[in-house]
Design a protein around this motif. Structure first.
Motif, PDB file in Angstrom:
ATOM      1  N   ILE A  36       0.843  -1.204   0.000  1.00 50.30           N
ATOM      2  CA  ILE A  36       0.000   0.000   0.000  1.00 50.30           C
ATOM      3  C   ILE A  36       0.874   1.249   0.000  1.00 50.30           C
ATOM      4  O   ILE A  36       0.634   2.190  -0.762  1.00 50.30           O
ATOM      5  CB  ILE A  36      -0.964  -0.006   1.204  1.00 50.30           C
ATOM      6  N   GLU A  37       1.901   1.239   0.822  1.00 49.31           N
ATOM      7  CA  GLU A  37       2.816   2.388   0.880  1.00 49.31           C
ATOM      8  C   GLU A  37       3.512   2.609  -0.464  1.00 49.31           C
ATOM      9  O   GLU A  37       3.617   3.741  -0.941  1.00 49.31           O
ATOM     10  CB  GLU A  37       3.848   2.152   1.981  1.00 49.31           C
ATOM     11  N   LEU A  38       3.968   1.527  -1.078  1.00 46.34           N
ATOM     12  CA  LEU A  38       4.615   1.634  -2.387  1.00 46.34           C
ATOM     13  C   LEU A  38       3.639   2.128  -3.440  1.00 46.34           C
ATOM     14  O   LEU A  38       3.973   2.998  -4.257  1.00 46.34           O
ATOM     15  CB  LEU A  38       5.214   0.283  -2.794  1.00 46.34           C
ATOM     16  N   ALA A  39       2.421   1.607  -3.430  1.00 54.69           N
ATOM     17  CA  ALA A  39       1.403   2.043  -4.397  1.00 54.69           C
ATOM     18  C   ALA A  39       1.080   3.517  -4.212  1.00 54.69           C
ATOM     19  O   ALA A  39       0.910   4.254  -5.195  1.00 54.69           O
ATOM     20  CB  ALA A  39       0.140   1.196  -4.247  1.00 54.69           C
ATOM     21  N   ALA A  40       1.009   3.973  -2.970  1.00 50.85           N
ATOM     22  CA  ALA A  40       0.737   5.389  -2.703  1.00 50.85           C
ATOM     23  C   ALA A  40       1.870   6.258  -3.233  1.00 50.85           C
ATOM     24  O   ALA A  40       1.629   7.311  -3.837  1.00 50.85           O
ATOM     25  CB  ALA A  40       0.538   5.609  -1.202  1.00 50.85           C
ATOM     26  N   THR A  41       3.093   5.808  -3.052  1.00 50.52           N
ATOM     27  CA  THR A  41       4.265   6.553  -3.513  1.00 50.52           C
ATOM     28  C   THR A  41       4.301   6.645  -5.042  1.00 50.52           C
ATOM     29  O   THR A  41       4.628   7.687  -5.595  1.00 50.52           O
ATOM     30  CB  THR A  41       5.566   5.886  -3.010  1.00 50.52           C
ATOM     31  N   CYS A  42       3.943   5.549  -5.704  1.00 49.95           N
ATOM     32  CA  CYS A  42       4.013   5.490  -7.172  1.00 49.95           C
ATOM     33  C   CYS A  42       2.732   5.962  -7.852  1.00 49.95           C
ATOM     34  O   CYS A  42       2.704   6.103  -9.079  1.00 49.95           O
ATOM     35  CB  CYS A  42       4.273   4.051  -7.623  1.00 49.95           C
ATOM     36  N   GLY A  43       1.661   6.106  -7.090  1.00 44.04           N
ATOM     37  CA  GLY A  43       0.368   6.419  -7.700  1.00 44.04           C
ATOM     38  C   GLY A  43      -0.197   5.218  -8.435  1.00 44.04           C
ATOM     39  O   GLY A  43      -0.933   5.365  -9.412  1.00 44.04           O
ATOM     40  N   ALA A  44       0.146   4.040  -7.967  1.00 50.58           N
ATOM     41  CA  ALA A  44      -0.277   2.810  -8.637  1.00 50.58           C
ATOM     42  C   ALA A  44      -1.585   2.286  -8.059  1.00 50.58           C
ATOM     43  O   ALA A  44      -1.955   2.591  -6.927  1.00 50.58           O
ATOM     44  CB  ALA A  44       0.800   1.736  -8.483  1.00 50.58           C
ATOM     45  N   GLU A  45      -2.258   1.468  -8.852  1.00 47.11           N
ATOM     46  CA  GLU A  45      -3.437   0.744  -8.397  1.00 47.11           C
ATOM     47  C   GLU A  45      -2.958  -0.522  -7.701  1.00 47.11           C
ATOM     48  O   GLU A  45      -1.941  -1.107  -8.079  1.00 47.11           O
ATOM     49  CB  GLU A  45      -4.313   0.377  -9.592  1.00 47.11           C
ATOM     50  N   LEU A  46      -3.701  -0.954  -6.693  1.00 45.89           N
ATOM     51  CA  LEU A  46      -3.352  -2.162  -5.959  1.00 45.89           C
ATOM     52  C   LEU A  46      -4.390  -3.247  -6.243  1.00 45.89           C
ATOM     53  O   LEU A  46      -5.589  -2.976  -6.227  1.00 45.89           O
ATOM     54  CB  LEU A  46      -3.308  -1.871  -4.455  1.00 45.89           C
ATOM     55  N   LEU A  72      -9.881  -9.370   2.254  1.00 47.28           N
ATOM     56  CA  LEU A  72      -9.748  -8.406   1.162  1.00 47.28           C
ATOM     57  C   LEU A  72     -10.397  -7.074   1.505  1.00 47.28           C
ATOM     58  O   LEU A  72      -9.888  -6.017   1.123  1.00 47.28           O
ATOM     59  CB  LEU A  72     -10.322  -8.989  -0.129  1.00 47.28           C
ATOM     60  N   ALA A  73     -11.499  -7.100   2.237  1.00 51.25           N
ATOM     61  CA  ALA A  73     -12.150  -5.852   2.650  1.00 51.25           C
ATOM     62  C   ALA A  73     -11.218  -5.043   3.553  1.00 51.25           C
ATOM     63  O   ALA A  73     -11.157  -3.805   3.445  1.00 51.25           O
ATOM     64  CB  ALA A  73     -13.470  -6.152   3.366  1.00 51.25           C
ATOM     65  N   ALA A  74     -10.491  -5.718   4.434  1.00 51.09           N
ATOM     66  CA  ALA A  74      -9.546  -5.029   5.308  1.00 51.09           C
ATOM     67  C   ALA A  74      -8.417  -4.387   4.498  1.00 51.09           C
ATOM     68  O   ALA A  74      -8.008  -3.250   4.777  1.00 51.09           O
ATOM     69  CB  ALA A  74      -8.972  -6.002   6.340  1.00 51.09           C
ATOM     70  N   VAL A  75      -7.937  -5.090   3.484  1.00 47.76           N
ATOM     71  CA  VAL A  75      -6.885  -4.538   2.624  1.00 47.76           C
ATOM     72  C   VAL A  75      -7.422  -3.331   1.860  1.00 47.76           C
ATOM     73  O   VAL A  75      -6.763  -2.284   1.790  1.00 47.76           O
ATOM     74  CB  VAL A  75      -6.344  -5.600   1.641  1.00 47.76           C
ATOM     75  N   GLN A  76      -8.622  -3.464   1.300  1.00 52.87           N
ATOM     76  CA  GLN A  76      -9.210  -2.359   0.545  1.00 52.87           C
ATOM     77  C   GLN A  76      -9.424  -1.128   1.427  1.00 52.87           C
ATOM     78  O   GLN A  76      -9.171  -0.008   1.006  1.00 52.87           O
ATOM     79  CB  GLN A  76     -10.530  -2.794  -0.093  1.00 52.87           C
ATOM     80  N   ARG A 104      -6.157   3.334  -4.915  1.00 51.38           N
ATOM     81  CA  ARG A 104      -7.227   2.534  -5.513  1.00 51.38           C
ATOM     82  C   ARG A 104      -6.881   1.066  -5.354  1.00 51.38           C
ATOM     83  O   ARG A 104      -5.757   0.660  -5.626  1.00 51.38           O
ATOM     84  CB  ARG A 104      -7.390   2.850  -7.005  1.00 51.38           C
ATOM     85  N   CYS A 105      -7.857   0.300  -4.905  1.00 51.13           N
ATOM     86  CA  CYS A 105      -7.592  -1.110  -4.635  1.00 51.13           C
ATOM     87  C   CYS A 105      -8.814  -1.939  -5.001  1.00 51.13           C
ATOM     88  O   CYS A 105      -9.945  -1.540  -4.737  1.00 51.13           O
ATOM     89  CB  CYS A 105      -7.267  -1.297  -3.154  1.00 51.13           C
ATOM     90  N   ARG A 106      -8.545  -3.077  -5.596  1.00 49.10           N
ATOM     91  CA  ARG A 106      -9.620  -4.042  -5.827  1.00 49.10           C
ATOM     92  C   ARG A 106      -9.177  -5.390  -5.289  1.00 49.10           C
ATOM     93  O   ARG A 106      -8.009  -5.770  -5.371  1.00 49.10           O
ATOM     94  CB  ARG A 106     -10.021  -4.115  -7.284  1.00 49.10           C
ATOM     95  N   GLY A 107     -10.132  -6.070  -4.704  1.00 45.11           N
ATOM     96  CA  GLY A 107      -9.858  -7.386  -4.151  1.00 45.11           C
ATOM     97  C   GLY A 107     -10.247  -8.476  -5.117  1.00 45.11           C
ATOM     98  O   GLY A 107     -11.278  -8.385  -5.777  1.00 45.11           O
ATOM     99  N   VAL A 108      -9.425  -9.498  -5.199  1.00 45.36           N
ATOM    100  CA  VAL A 108      -9.661 -10.615  -6.105  1.00 45.36           C
ATOM    101  C   VAL A 108      -9.464 -11.917  -5.328  1.00 45.36           C
ATOM    102  O   VAL A 108      -8.430 -12.109  -4.690  1.00 45.36           O
ATOM    103  CB  VAL A 108      -8.680 -10.576  -7.304  1.00 45.36           C
ATOM    104  N   THR A 109     -10.467 -12.781  -5.396  1.00 36.85           N
ATOM    105  CA  THR A 109     -10.358 -14.117  -4.812  1.00 36.85           C
ATOM    106  C   THR A 109     -10.246 -15.119  -5.949  1.00 36.85           C
ATOM    107  O   THR A 109     -11.027 -15.079  -6.896  1.00 36.85           O
ATOM    108  CB  THR A 109     -11.594 -14.454  -3.956  1.00 36.85           C
ATOM    109  N   VAL A 110      -9.271 -16.009  -5.848  1.00 41.73           N
ATOM    110  CA  VAL A 110      -9.048 -17.023  -6.874  1.00 41.73           C
ATOM    111  C   VAL A 110      -9.070 -18.386  -6.197  1.00 41.73           C
ATOM    112  O   VAL A 110      -8.478 -18.560  -5.129  1.00 41.73           O
ATOM    113  CB  VAL A 110      -7.682 -16.808  -7.569  1.00 41.73           C
TER     114      VAL A 110
END
Length: 147
Positions: free
Chosen positions: A23-33, A73-77, A86-92
């Protein structure tokens, strides 16, 4: 730098540290998680084949897995959203976690896979294997391993 980061989570304390770093890296890069939770395809009894599970037991176990994955996944989101990511959860569903992670990274066009490693050595590593090692071996996507 990175546009989409896939983080594999199983809800363990070590996995939660990897999620926080992703999450910290995504925030720094402006990336989607993309938060990924892999659940087994089908419940198996301890002595597979010798003690069959009832249909009710299978349904109950699968529901527990689904509910636990959704909560994880809800906790991560929520954590990602709190940091403006921005984050989306995926269950496989898969019996081979490493293959599921590599496939999900490819499917979601991830630039980076973030995951934890328990750092097992010796007989524990031999007996328990290493999903992280398998991802490192088979992924064409860069992998950031955290301990």
């Amino acid at each position: 730098m990175y546009q989409r980061i896939l983080v594999a989570t199983d809800g363990s304390p070590l996995s939660k540290k990897a999620v926080a770093s992703a999450i910290e890296l995504a925030a720094t890069c402006g990336a989607e998680l993309v938060a990924l939770k892999v659940v087994p395809r089908y419940p198996q009894s301890y002595f597979e084949g010798s003690i069959p599970l009832s249909v009710e037991d299978i349904g109950r176990i699968e529901k527990q897995w689904t509910d636990a994955a959704a909560a994880n996944l809800a906790a991560v989101q929520k954590a990602a959203t709190n940091q403006g990511v921005r984050c989306r959860g995926v269950t496989v569903k898969s019996d081979v976690v490493s293959d599921a992670i590599v496939s999900a990274a490819r499917k979601h066009k991830a630039d980076l896979i973030v995951m934890a490693s328990h750092g097992r050595r010796g007989i524990k590593r031999l007996l328990l294997g290493s999903e992280t090692q398998q991802v490192l071996t088979h992924s064409h996507t860069p992998v950031l391993v955290l301990r």
